[in-house]
Enzyme design. Structure first.
Site, PDB file in Angstrom:
ATOM      1  CG  ASP A 130       0.055  -5.064   1.750  1.00 15.83           C
ATOM      2  OD1 ASP A 130      -0.808  -4.145   1.983  1.00 15.83           O
ATOM      3  OD2 ASP A 130       1.366  -5.158   1.916  1.00 15.83           O
ATOM      4  CD  GLN A 173      -2.956  -0.824   2.500  1.00 16.21           C
ATOM      5  OE1 GLN A 173      -3.090  -1.689   3.141  1.00 16.21           O
ATOM      6  NE2 GLN A 173      -3.631   0.365   2.459  1.00 16.21           N
ATOM      7  CG  HIS A 174       0.244   3.408   2.226  1.00 21.31           C
ATOM      8  ND1 HIS A 174      -1.139   3.752   2.425  1.00 21.31           N
ATOM      9  CD2 HIS A 174       0.373   2.752   3.252  1.00 21.31           C
ATOM     10  CE1 HIS A 174      -1.908   3.310   3.412  1.00 21.31           C
ATOM     11  NE2 HIS A 174      -1.028   2.834   3.959  1.00 21.31           N
TER      12      HIS A 174
END
Length: 499
Positions: free
Chosen positions: A243, A82-83
């Site tokens: 994820d 992520q991110h």
């Protein structure tokens, strides 16, 4: 029918092939890669090309394992860390390496957001989440302020799994779940928060794909790849997700009451909710999930990274580490470990460090240091579970994933800290399994069959009853007191400028 599930993480990419006729994983492959070396402290980056290369390698290996049965493949799903910030130019080429979720170099940019909008609590009220150094929002502002030439070249902003979907399909898409982890997404309306986006740059809004349902397909596999891999026509690539969102599907965490706890390098604790769960204190991330519900989540940055440090310190293998922890009494003889070795995300301590508290000549022994470390990182997730309860979430069971969940003594510590039964999955595939299941879900809708995600998870997700641990009431009382102590010491050290 077969579906490929791909989990592109910070350290490696894994691919599996799920047979939905027999509900078994019939092939798997994994390929590792590294962070870019030599960057300043706090800067953690990777080349997206490394993810693509690893994905190609693992897909090819899985296809080699199933041979001629590849003709049964119908869909592909991608889970990604992520991110992370992936920026493309007008030609669709990557402009610079991706800044990752664990990059903490953007603390100053978070302060800029807070100053502009009246504090992180005001930002949480505005869009549902505070903006932390891990989120994409601060990375975009950092890029504008530190690399203006690269920022000016941006045509498209994607997250890691979106980039892999783009490479597979040629389509630039983003689904609700991963979009909510940017910090720029209003999780209530499932739309971009224009005020936050415009603060970075008024022209930035047009650089994001239009967010879509996580049940929709990202597109069809590119013909070039279909021919290269000798696959049938019209392979569906699902929306994919972050994820943790894919891990929720892979652990059957798609209805309220179930919580997933991941004991990996970092730690996550997440639940499913039918409505947004917004924490006014900003501890719990108010994400959307990849099943068109919501995913309240706590993330800590130090779990097996801390236990591995202790293992290396004493030259133990994993069996010796677990034996030492089991030999020590609950509470580690009075030693409490604040496990903020890499800084921390929850609580928000980007510059935090580890602290050993309560050492004496009587308790300073390897087994107690080992147990204090394992307990300390688990208490960090226990803090998150306490915040869940404060926000009205109820739970009946916690499903454990990640490398730490393989340890029987750690599973019992988790049950005792959390105060509810814990259990592992029969398969360790997690996010990769979730990606394959989501691919089957998306493909069924493309074909007009409309199979429910819940029915697919009931078949695919199998628990391991032998791993189940029940909480010990006396130990739970001890750990509740230790969590109070850990929280108080952390707060006091932070307020005094020592943490």
């Amino acid at each position: 029918m077969f579906y490929l599930g791909i989990d592109s993480g910070t350290q490696s990419t894994k691919c599996i092939v799920l047979d939905t006729d027999n509900w078994e994983v019939i092939a798997s492959s994994q390929s590792a890669y590294e962070l870019i070396p030599g960057l300043p402290s706090g800067h953690l980056e990777q080349h997206p090309r490394d993810w693509v290369d690893a994905m190609e390698k693992t897909i090819a290996a899985c296809l080699a394992q199933i041979g001629g049965r590849r003709s049964a493949i119908r869909g592909i799903g991608v889970s990604g860390q992520q991110h992370g910030l992936v920026v493309l130019d007008r030609q669709g080429e990557v402009i610079r390496p991706a800044k990752l979720w664990c990059d903490t170099s953007t603390a100053a940019q978070c302060e800029e957001f807070a100053s502009e909008f009246g504090g992180q609590k005001a930002i949480t009220k505005l869009a549902g989440n505070a903006i932390s150094p891990g989120f994409t929002a601060s990375k975009l502002l950092w890029l504008k302020e530190n690399e203006p030439r690269h920022f000016a070249a941006i045509e498209t902003v994607l997250l890691p799994h979106d980039y892999l979907n783009f490479w597979l399909t040629g389509e630039k898409t983003m689904e609700f779940g991963d979009a909510s982890g940017t910090g720029l997404f209003d999780i209530r309306t499932r739309e971009w928060c224009r005020k936050l986006v415009d603060f970075i740059d008024p022209d930035l809004m047009g650089k994001f794909p239009v967010p879509q349902s996580s049940g929709a397909a990202a597109g069809l596999l590119r013909e070039e790849l279909r021919q290269r891999w000798d696959l049938p026509a019209n392979i569906v690539v699902s929306a994919g997700g972050g994820d943790n969102m894919m891990g929720a599907i892979g652990t059957g965490n798609i209805t309220p009451g179930v919580v997933t706890a991941s004991f990996g390098t970092s730690g996550t604790l997440y639940a499913c909710s039918d409505s947004p769960v917004i924490d006014p204190e900003g501890d719990v991330a108010a994400f959307c999930d990849s099943a068109d519900h919501w995913l309240p989540l706590i993330c800590t940055m130090n779990v097996t990274v801390a236990t591995e440090q202790v293992r290396a310190l004493f030259g133990w293998d994993h069996e010796s580490l677990n034996a030492a922890v089991a030999d020590a009494a609950p509470g580690a003889g009075g030693i409490l470990f604040l496990p903020y070795l890499n800084g921390e995300r929850t609580p928000n301590l980007p510059l935090g460090t580890g602290v050993l508290h309560g050492l004496t000549t009587k308790n300073m022994a390897p087994k107690n240091l080992a147990r204090a470390t394992m307990e300390g990182v688990t208490l960090g997730l226990g803090y998150g579970l306490r915040r869940f309860a404060d926000l009205g979430l109820t739970l009946s069971e916690i499903r454990l994933t990640g490398g730490g969940s393989k340890s029987a003594v750690w599973r019992q510590i988790a049950a005792d800290v959390f105060g509810v039964p814990v259990v592992c999955l029969a398969t360790a595939e997690g996010a990769a399994l979730g990606a394959a299941v989501q691919a089957a879900w998306a493909e069924s809708h493309v074909r007009g069959q409309g199979v429910t995600l819940d029915s697919l998870c009931r078949e695919a997700v199998v628990l391991d009853p032998e791993s189940r641990c029940q909480p010990n009431p006396s130990n739970h009382a001890l750990y509740t007191a230790l969590l109070d102590r850990q929280t108080a010491i952390t707060r006091q050290l932070h307020q005094s400028g020592h943490l």
